[in-house]
Design an enzyme around this catalytic site. Structure first.
Site, PDB file in Angstrom:
ATOM      1  N   HIS A  81       5.918   8.862  80.168  1.00 25.55           N
ATOM      2  CA  HIS A  81       5.231   8.430  78.944  1.00 25.55           C
ATOM      3  C   HIS A  81       5.628   9.342  77.783  1.00 25.55           C
ATOM      4  O   HIS A  81       6.266  10.381  77.994  1.00 25.55           O
ATOM      5  CB  HIS A  81       3.705   8.438  79.136  1.00 25.55           C
ATOM      6  CG  HIS A  81       3.144   9.776  79.467  1.00 25.55           C
ATOM      7  ND1 HIS A  81       2.743  10.129  80.736  1.00 25.55           N
ATOM      8  CD2 HIS A  81       2.959  10.872  78.704  1.00 25.55           C
ATOM      9  CE1 HIS A  81       2.315  11.377  80.735  1.00 25.55           C
ATOM     10  NE2 HIS A  81       2.442  11.858  79.516  1.00 25.55           N
TER      11      HIS A  81
HETATM   12  C1  T46 Z   1       1.693  14.995  79.711  1.00 28.97           C
HETATM   13  C2  T46 Z   1       2.201  15.525  80.998  1.00 28.97           C
HETATM   14  C3  T46 Z   1       3.046  16.771  80.839  1.00 28.97           C
HETATM   15  C4  T46 Z   1      -7.737  13.627  82.280  1.00 28.97           C
HETATM   16  O1  T46 Z   1      -8.834  13.126  82.589  1.00 28.97           O
HETATM   17  N1  T46 Z   1      -7.692  14.566  81.290  1.00 28.97           N
HETATM   18  C5  T46 Z   1      -6.526  15.162  80.926  1.00 28.97           C
HETATM   19  O2  T46 Z   1      -6.543  16.032  80.021  1.00 28.97           O
HETATM   20  C6  T46 Z   1      -5.324  14.777  81.584  1.00 28.97           C
HETATM   21  C7  T46 Z   1      -4.006  15.405  81.188  1.00 28.97           C
HETATM   22  C8  T46 Z   1      -5.383  13.827  82.556  1.00 28.97           C
HETATM   23  N2  T46 Z   1      -6.574  13.275  82.892  1.00 28.97           N
HETATM   24  C9  T46 Z   1      -6.613  12.275  83.973  1.00 28.97           C
HETATM   25  C10 T46 Z   1      -5.968  10.944  83.636  1.00 28.97           C
HETATM   26  C11 T46 Z   1      -5.422  10.491  84.968  1.00 28.97           C
HETATM   27  O3  T46 Z   1      -6.433   9.806  85.662  1.00 28.97           O
HETATM   28  O4  T46 Z   1      -5.871  12.810  85.071  1.00 28.97           O
HETATM   29  C12 T46 Z   1      -5.140  11.787  85.722  1.00 28.97           C
HETATM   30  C13 T46 Z   1      -3.663  12.146  85.783  1.00 28.97           C
HETATM   31  O5  T46 Z   1      -3.111  12.121  84.448  1.00 28.97           O
HETATM   32  P1  T46 Z   1      -1.640  11.560  84.136  1.00 28.97           P
HETATM   33  O6  T46 Z   1      -1.307  10.481  85.079  1.00 28.97           O
HETATM   34  O7  T46 Z   1      -1.574  11.266  82.675  1.00 28.97           O
HETATM   35  O8  T46 Z   1      -0.753  12.850  84.478  1.00 28.97           O
HETATM   36  P2  T46 Z   1       0.805  13.092  84.204  1.00 28.97           P
HETATM   37  O9  T46 Z   1       1.174  14.249  85.035  1.00 28.97           O
HETATM   38  O10 T46 Z   1       1.616  11.868  84.323  1.00 28.97           O
HETATM   39  O11 T46 Z   1       0.876  13.534  82.639  1.00 28.97           O
HETATM   40  C14 T46 Z   1       0.232  14.716  82.188  1.00 28.97           C
HETATM   41  C15 T46 Z   1      -0.480  14.448  80.861  1.00 28.97           C
HETATM   42  O12 T46 Z   1      -1.374  13.340  81.011  1.00 28.97           O
HETATM   43  C16 T46 Z   1       0.471  14.157  79.729  1.00 28.97           C
HETATM   44  O13 T46 Z   1      -0.201  14.227  78.495  1.00 28.97           O
HETATM   45  O14 T46 Z   1       2.348  15.125  78.695  1.00 28.97           O
HETATM   46  O15 T46 Z   1       1.179  15.764  81.988  1.00 28.97           O
END
Ligand code: T46
Length: 137
Positions: free
Chosen positions: A49
């Site tokens: 993303h």
């Molecule tokens: C990014 C990369 C480097 C939350 O509730 N609060 C938060 O602050 C974050 C970051 C995530 N979440 C929840 C949302 C999802 O249910 O945690 C779960 C996993 O998040 P996500 O699938 O977005 O994780 P990544 O590793 O794909 O991405 C993350 C960050 O979301 C993003 O901003 O730049 O790490």
């Protein structure tokens, strides 16, 4: 594409190392949120993303991983394997995190609170978004 890596100053002595990070000094923005990921399963690729507004600094404080950055024109892979190195990831940048060692802890300093509406999770939408954004300048 310019990759911006920060090298933080360790305060080392005979007891070991300590790194202190302050907003606007070591981290180039107000830190509104900190999160970290660990226990990443083998072969997993996270991210896929971009963000419209969010800026971040990524530090692999233990173990190692790789970050693929893609600004829509160019792609670069940046290894993170030192606890004193921070990778700046700007807004409008597609990112993927992969090749996590099984002991990797990836710590992230973020300029904004969590906001799902800031995410662009579709690559074609990302390309359209950055195209419109640059033509508005
Ligand atoms: C990014 C990369 C480097 C939350 O509730 N609060 C938060 O602050 C974050 C970051 C995530 N979440 C929840 C949302 C999802 O249910 O945690 C779960 C996993 O998040 P996500 O699938 O977005 O994780 P990544 O590793 O794909 O991405 C993350 C960050 O979301 C993003 O901003 O730049 O790490």
């Amino acid at each position: 594409m310019q990759v911006v890596k920060y090298v933080f100053q360790p305060h080392g002595d005979e007891r070991g190392q300590l790194i202190a990070l302050e907003e606007f000094k070591d981290i180039p923005f107000k830190i509104k949120r900190v999160y970290y990921m660990y226990d990443t399963a083998e072969g997993v690729v996270r991210g896929h993303h971009a963000h419209k507004k969010l800026e971040q600094i990524l530090v692999c404080i233990h173990g190692s991983c790789k970050i693929r950055l893609d600004n829509g024109k160019e792609k670069k892979v940046v290894p993170l394997e030192k606890p004193y190195e921070g990778l700046y990831v700007a807004n409008n940048m597609w990112r993927e995190m992969f090749d996590f060692s099984n002991d990797a802890v990836l710590l992230v300093f973020a300029s904004e609170l969590y906001d799902e509406s800031d995410y662009i999770r579709n690559y074609d939408e990302f390309l359209k978004f950055i195209d419109n954004d640059s033509s508005a300048e």
